[in-house]
Design a protein around this motif. Sequence first.
Motif, PDB file in Angstrom:
ATOM      1  N   ILE A 120       0.888  -1.161   0.000  1.00 22.80           N
ATOM      2  CA  ILE A 120       0.000   0.000   0.000  1.00 22.80           C
ATOM      3  C   ILE A 120       0.928   1.214   0.000  1.00 22.80           C
ATOM      4  CG2 ILE A 120      -2.045  -0.978   1.162  1.00 22.80           C
ATOM      5  CD1 ILE A 120      -0.863   0.368   3.750  1.00 22.80           C
ATOM      6  N   VAL A 152      -0.733  -3.919   8.246  1.00 29.63           N
ATOM      7  CA  VAL A 152      -1.902  -3.888   7.362  1.00 29.63           C
ATOM      8  C   VAL A 152      -1.913  -5.169   6.544  1.00 29.63           C
ATOM      9  CG1 VAL A 152      -3.113  -2.563   5.586  1.00 29.63           C
ATOM     10  CG2 VAL A 152      -1.590  -1.399   7.170  1.00 29.63           C
ATOM     11  N   LYS A 175      -9.180  -5.668   6.629  1.00 27.25           N
ATOM     12  CA  LYS A 175     -10.379  -5.300   5.855  1.00 27.25           C
ATOM     13  C   LYS A 175     -11.585  -6.120   6.279  1.00 27.25           C
ATOM     14  CE  LYS A 175      -8.931  -5.954   1.501  1.00 27.25           C
ATOM     15  NZ  LYS A 175      -8.876  -5.838   0.032  1.00 27.25           N
ATOM     16  N   CYS A 261     -11.646  -2.305   8.096  1.00 26.63           N
ATOM     17  CA  CYS A 261     -11.127  -0.994   7.697  1.00 26.63           C
ATOM     18  C   CYS A 261      -9.898  -1.142   6.815  1.00 26.63           C
ATOM     19  CB  CYS A 261     -10.779  -0.164   8.924  1.00 26.63           C
ATOM     20  SG  CYS A 261      -9.393  -0.835   9.815  1.00 26.63           S
ATOM     21  N   GLU A 262      -9.629  -0.086   6.094  1.00 27.85           N
ATOM     22  CA  GLU A 262      -8.417  -0.037   5.285  1.00 27.85           C
ATOM     23  C   GLU A 262      -7.663   1.229   5.643  1.00 27.85           C
ATOM     24  OE1 GLU A 262      -8.712  -1.021   1.049  1.00 27.85           O
ATOM     25  OE2 GLU A 262     -10.723  -1.763   1.512  1.00 27.85           O
ATOM     26  N   LYS A 264      -6.643   4.749   4.823  1.00 24.87           N
ATOM     27  CA  LYS A 264      -7.125   5.801   3.931  1.00 24.87           C
ATOM     28  C   LYS A 264      -5.959   6.671   3.495  1.00 24.87           C
ATOM     29  CE  LYS A 264     -10.516   9.517   3.997  1.00 24.87           C
ATOM     30  NZ  LYS A 264     -11.331  10.295   4.938  1.00 24.87           N
ATOM     31  N   THR A 303      -9.937   3.980   7.355  1.00 23.63           N
ATOM     32  CA  THR A 303     -11.221   4.365   6.761  1.00 23.63           C
ATOM     33  C   THR A 303     -12.337   4.430   7.817  1.00 23.63           C
ATOM     34  OG1 THR A 303     -11.405   2.051   6.110  1.00 23.63           O
ATOM     35  CG2 THR A 303     -10.834   3.614   4.373  1.00 23.63           C
ATOM     36  N   SER A 315       3.275  -3.437   5.322  1.00 23.90           N
ATOM     37  CA  SER A 315       2.232  -3.758   4.359  1.00 23.90           C
ATOM     38  C   SER A 315       2.359  -5.236   4.015  1.00 23.90           C
ATOM     39  CB  SER A 315       2.427  -2.883   3.113  1.00 23.90           C
ATOM     40  OG  SER A 315       1.465  -3.187   2.143  1.00 23.90           O
ATOM     41  N   THR A 317       0.215  -7.155   2.336  1.00 25.44           N
ATOM     42  CA  THR A 317      -1.019  -7.094   1.552  1.00 25.44           C
ATOM     43  C   THR A 317      -0.922  -7.872   0.244  1.00 25.44           C
ATOM     44  OG1 THR A 317      -0.181  -4.903   0.987  1.00 25.44           O
ATOM     45  CG2 THR A 317      -2.040  -4.971   2.466  1.00 25.44           C
TER      46      THR A 317
END
Length: 500
Positions: A120, A152, A175, A261-262, A264, A303, A315, A317
């Motif tokens: 990210i 994340v 998420k 949530c992510e 933002k 978010t 990250s 991800t």
Amino acid sequence: MAATPGKARSRFVVVGGGIAGVTCAEKLAVDFPSEDIFLVTASPVIKAVTNFRQVSKTLEEFDVEEQPSSLLEQRYPNIKVIHSAVKQLKSDEHKIFTEDGSEYTYEKLCLCAGAKPKLIFEGSPYVLGIRDTDSAKAFQKNLARAERIVVVGNGGIALELVYEIEGCEVIWAIKDKAIGNTFFDAGAAEFLIPKLTAEKQETPIECKRTKYTMEGSEKIERPIAAPSDKLGSALGPDWHEGLQLKGTKEFSHKVHIEILCEVKKIHSQQEFIQLQQTSLAFPKEGKNVEPDEVLWPVYVELTNGKIYGCNFIVSATGVVPNVKPFLDSNNFAIGEDGGLKVDKHMHTSLPDIYAAGDICTAAWEPSPVWHQMRLWTQARQMGWYAAKCMAADASGESIDLDFSFELFAHVTKFFNYKVVVLGKFNAQGLGLDHELMLRCTKGQEYVKVVMQNGRMMGAVLIGETDLEETFENLILNQMDLSAYGEDLLNPDIDIEDYFD
Ligand SMILES: Cc1cc2nc3c(=O)[nH]c(=O)nc-3n(C[C@H](O)[C@H](O)[C@H](O)COP(=O)(O)OP(=O)(O)OC[C@H]3O[C@@H](n4cnc5c(N)ncnc54)[C@H](O)[C@@H]3O)c2cc1C
Ligand SMILES: NC(=O)C1=CN([C@@H]2O[C@H](COP(=O)(O)OP(=O)(O)OC[C@H]3O[C@@H](n4cnc5c(N)ncnc54)[C@H](O)[C@@H]3O)[C@@H](O)[C@H]2O)C=CC1
């Protein structure tokens, strides 16, 4: 001895010194003892599979060792390792060009260049990914001086990290509703959560958090970056065992999970000050009770509106296949996940080019209980099978899809539990047309089976359940199990007796 740069030709050229590439080169070396096999790799070391154990028909366990390439060349004198990154492929000329200025002509080529972390906010010095030894060491060094980090992502790396990190507050932003979405459902997540909270021994004395000064941005510690130009092989099982993953504090685990949530935005310290917003202190008993009083090097705005300060962000991800060096002027068919599409003979869409491991996207019609996941096990299986396909094509033979692609099977460890996942373990692709059966003993084992029309389609086994072989057979033979009902999971009944 490594092949010298310049122009050279080989019947078989393999690109990538990770598990897929090395396994492919080894198999070719055995099948073609009188041919030179070129293994071209950007990494200074290669990955070798050691202590391979076939646990059951499809489950396998092995160790992975990072070795100097000379050891591989000693074991297989007809493998020549070339240490240089491929910068271009001219598929119409059957040539690859490396960064050291050499060119190699192939008859058959297998691309095994792996994948890269999908970060990210690419380019931020505060966002770290973990892929290879260098990036893992950079992470360890940064952690050693960190008091709080934000993780994340909700897959394999995040699961391993949040459990292994000690002495550092971890805000884990996911998420999904529950942890570990790539391997588990909410039930399994519930089973695992206690390992992250109450049962962890926290030492009572906490060091007072140092304040970061605001005087001059040069005083804000920037994370140490991993060398970005290096393309190492992916880490694998137990990669964290030799690394001390410890922050600056004296407690064990301290993890707070922010669900649904992510990220933002990421704010530098200066941007955050200008924002004039409040960031949150580490939650107590899962609740945000206080605003934070200290300044952090970087801030993560989620978010869900919450802002947390931290030393850096991991990250975790996912990955993107490392296809870029091979695309220019080559019209490869690319999968939705960015990988080189391969058919059931590991053949890409271009003549004489095969691909295996993280770089490829399995584009054949899979068995109903197999799917691709970018895992060490599949990298080995694909590398081995790609070599077999290259050999078969070279001699004009035809071969069937390898048995290892009949059933998805993976054994690993999360939160110090043995974890076995089989078939459609999360009912992937089954829609609503399935039933789940569960058996759970808190702190000991979690067993879930996925059933469709009385047939077993998948299973998650956490703990020492000893059920993997039986369930593997039941999924493979697709026997109608309707008559057994709930007895399938009755711990007082030895199901193996039923099916012997
Ligand atoms: C932190 C972490 C933990 C993991 N844990 C597990 C686990 O517990 N179990 C599991 O099954 N899987 C695990 N995985 C996944 C597993 O490591 C990978 O799926 C697997 O290693 C992929 O192997 P590969 O050979 O396809 O690619 P890689 O290992 O990435 O190897 C790619 C090779 O290609 C070389 N290369 C790249 N570009 C070029 C180029 N242009 N020219 C020449 N060479 C190039 C690289 O130097 C490297 O040698 C983990 C991954 C990570 C990052
Ligand atoms: N024990 C094991 O088997 C392990 C396997 N691995 C493998 O290594 C590879 C890399 O691991 P991971 O990075 O964990 O990948 P992953 O694919 O396992 O998980 C990626 C996670 O990131 C989430 N995500 C994606 N984009 C996001 C975004 N923008 N914001 C927030 N979340 C986002 C996804 O929902 C998913 O939870 C994977 O192929 C994984 O399977 C990694 C560690 C351990």
